[in-house]
Design an enzyme around this catalytic site. Structure first.
Site, PDB file in Angstrom:
ATOM      1  N   ASP A 155      -0.245  -5.697   0.742  1.00  0.00           N
ATOM      2  CA  ASP A 155      -1.574  -5.994   0.219  1.00  0.00           C
ATOM      3  C   ASP A 155      -1.520  -7.380  -0.408  1.00  0.00           C
ATOM      4  OD1 ASP A 155      -2.991  -3.603   0.812  1.00  0.00           O
ATOM      5  OD2 ASP A 155      -2.033  -2.600  -0.882  1.00  0.00           O
TER       6      ASP A 155
ATOM      7  N   ILE B 150       0.656 -16.115 -23.592  1.00  0.00           N
ATOM      8  CA  ILE B 150       1.568 -15.721 -22.517  1.00  0.00           C
ATOM      9  C   ILE B 150       2.222 -16.963 -21.913  1.00  0.00           C
ATOM     10  CG2 ILE B 150       1.725 -14.617 -20.257  1.00  0.00           C
ATOM     11  CD1 ILE B 150      -0.834 -13.016 -21.145  1.00  0.00           C
ATOM     12  N   GLU B 151       3.528 -16.911 -21.757  1.00  0.00           N
ATOM     13  CA  GLU B 151       4.284 -17.995 -21.134  1.00  0.00           C
ATOM     14  C   GLU B 151       4.193 -17.816 -19.618  1.00  0.00           C
ATOM     15  OE1 GLU B 151       7.033 -20.224 -19.249  1.00  0.00           O
ATOM     16  OE2 GLU B 151       7.505 -18.099 -19.403  1.00  0.00           O
ATOM     17  N   LEU B 152       3.774 -18.851 -18.902  1.00  0.00           N
ATOM     18  CA  LEU B 152       3.397 -18.718 -17.490  1.00  0.00           C
ATOM     19  C   LEU B 152       4.559 -18.463 -16.535  1.00  0.00           C
ATOM     20  CD1 LEU B 152       0.553 -21.364 -17.176  1.00  0.00           C
ATOM     21  CD2 LEU B 152       0.383 -18.895 -17.534  1.00  0.00           C
TER      22      LEU B 152
ATOM     23  N   CYS C 298       0.855  -1.189   0.000  1.00  0.00           N
ATOM     24  CA  CYS C 298       0.000   0.000   0.000  1.00  0.00           C
ATOM     25  C   CYS C 298       0.894   1.243   0.000  1.00  0.00           C
ATOM     26  CB  CYS C 298      -0.904   0.006   1.230  1.00  0.00           C
ATOM     27  SG  CYS C 298      -1.882   1.520   1.387  1.00  0.00           S
TER      28      CYS C 298
ATOM     29  N   TYR D 224      -4.462  -0.372  -5.933  1.00  0.00           N
ATOM     30  CA  TYR D 224      -5.139  -1.492  -6.593  1.00  0.00           C
ATOM     31  C   TYR D 224      -5.526  -1.158  -8.037  1.00  0.00           C
ATOM     32  CZ  TYR D 224      -6.116  -3.122  -1.763  1.00  0.00           C
ATOM     33  OH  TYR D 224      -6.038  -3.526  -0.459  1.00  0.00           O
ATOM     34  N   GLU D 225      -6.123   0.011  -8.210  1.00  0.00           N
ATOM     35  CA  GLU D 225      -6.608   0.413  -9.532  1.00  0.00           C
ATOM     36  C   GLU D 225      -5.450   0.507 -10.525  1.00  0.00           C
ATOM     37  OE1 GLU D 225      -9.213   1.812  -6.269  1.00  0.00           O
ATOM     38  OE2 GLU D 225      -7.074   2.042  -6.652  1.00  0.00           O
TER      39      GLU D 225
END
Length: 117
Positions: free
Chosen positions: A38, A53-55, A31, A72-73
């Site tokens: 968080d 996407i390669e994980l 935060c 967060y946003e």
């Protein structure tokens, strides 16, 4: 956060619409107001176009946020922007669900759709 970490591979079925769902239930950040950690769950749903996407690289990208002070946003929008740039999907939605802090939870959802040209 270093978006260059994200790797992709060729989609073997580019002529077919199908949805890939990726869930990271152990996402952490900091935060920016309190400096406290968080914890949340990141869910990425996308319809790939030419690449996926390669994980393992995505895991390391998510770890880049661990010590970052970011709201967060901003996390949600940043992840969407970086993943769209990396794999250029047909559609993508990123949903972040944050653990309660002070009795309040938050969920942020953002979407992208490739325009038809």
């Amino acid at each position: 956060m270093n978006k260059e970490i994200i790797e992709v591979f060729d989609n073997t079925y580019p002529d077919r619409d199908y949805t890939i769902e990726i869930i990271n239930p152990e996402f952490t950040s900091v935060c920016p107001k309190t400096g406290l950690p968080d914890f949340g769950t990141i869910t990425v749903n996308y319809v790939p176009d030419k690449s996926c996407i390669e994980l393992k690289s995505l895991k390391y990208y998510f770890l880049e946020f661990r010590n970052a002070g970011i709201f967060y946003e901003n996390i949600t929008n940043r992840i969407l922007d970086d993943l769209v740039e990396a794999c250029q999907p047909r559609r993508m939605t990123v949903k972040t669900e944050w653990n309660a802090r002070g009795g309040i939870t938050e969920t942020v959802t953002v979407s992208y759709s490739k325009s038809k040209e």
